[in-house]
Design an enzyme around this catalytic site. Structure first.
Site, PDB file in Angstrom:
ATOM      1  N   ASP A  69      29.691  45.284 -58.948  1.00 26.03           N
ATOM      2  CA  ASP A  69      29.851  45.237 -57.504  1.00 26.03           C
ATOM      3  C   ASP A  69      30.999  46.152 -57.106  1.00 26.03           C
ATOM      4  O   ASP A  69      31.991  46.255 -57.825  1.00 26.03           O
ATOM      5  CB  ASP A  69      30.136  43.817 -57.012  1.00 26.03           C
ATOM      6  CG  ASP A  69      29.891  43.693 -55.523  1.00 26.03           C
ATOM      7  OD1 ASP A  69      28.718  43.828 -55.108  1.00 26.03           O
ATOM      8  OD2 ASP A  69      30.849  43.489 -54.774  1.00 26.03           O
ATOM      9  N   THR A  70      30.848  46.804 -55.985  1.00 25.44           N
ATOM     10  CA  THR A  70      31.884  47.692 -55.468  1.00 25.44           C
ATOM     11  C   THR A  70      32.265  47.242 -54.067  1.00 25.44           C
ATOM     12  O   THR A  70      31.405  47.030 -53.221  1.00 25.44           O
ATOM     13  CB  THR A  70      31.391  49.154 -55.454  1.00 25.44           C
ATOM     14  OG1 THR A  70      31.041  49.507 -56.796  1.00 25.44           O
ATOM     15  CG2 THR A  70      32.460  50.095 -54.951  1.00 25.44           C
TER      16      THR A  70
END
Length: 190
Positions: A69-70
């Site tokens: 996830d960013t």
């Protein structure tokens, strides 16, 4: 002996492209179906790590499962994945001329069910945007579905005045941390 199975818990074409740079091609791509709503008062770093963990743990798959996830953060504020022009404009106006953090977390569920994780933290500073630059970027549609309303691998890269950290992490998968994580878990990687 057969090579271990790797499932990527993401539909992101960027993550697939970045994994390929390491010579890794997932055997399966299965987007994790989880609630991605931040918890009340959750800090960006904690949120990124939680999302990566939950994505990796959500899948029942043989072998290894890689979740990522960013998160784009302005101070303690988690910026959304922009789905409409108004939210993209708001993000770009907020980030114009200032520094922000990009937190890219990965989590690897190993065949024995244990979990390992890593976090890459980068700092990006955009130039101050003119109204014309914002309008042109919005017209490009690159912002659609992107954390913080931009994709660094596209036209937005020309607006970055300074970047400290991992370019691949800002794109969505920090390659150094991913390689290190896979290697330490016993996944065959050069």
């Amino acid at each position: 002996m057969t090579a271990p199975h790797l499932t990527l818990a993401s539909a992101s074409p960027r993550r697939r492209e970045l994994l390929a740079r390491l010579g890794v091609v997932p055997d399966a791509i299965v987007p994790a179906d989880i609630d991605e709503t931040p918890c009340r008062g959750e800090l960006p770093r904690d949120y990124a790590l939680r999302m990566a963990r939950e994505k990796a743990m959500a899948l029942e798959a043989e072998g290894f499962v890689l979740g990522g996830d960013t998160v784009v953060a302005a101070g303690r504020r988690i910026l959304p994945k922009t789905e409409d022009e108004g939210s993209a404009r708001a993000c770009l106006e907020l980030l114009s001329g200032r520094r922000h953090r990009v937190l890219s977390a990965i989590a690897l569920k190993t065949p024995d069910g244990s979990l390992q994780e890593r976090l890459s933290e980068s700092v990006v500073r955009f130039k101050r945007f003119s109204d014309q630059e914002i309008a042109a970027y919005l017209a490009s549609d690159e912002w659609r579905g992107k954390a913080g309303g931009y994709a660094i691998q596209g036209a937005a890269e020309g607006l970055v005045a300074w970047l400290g950290g991992s370019h691949s992490g800002v794109m969505g998968l920090p390659l150094y941390e991913t390689r290190s994580l896979l290697k330490s878990a016993g996944f065959p990687i050069g």
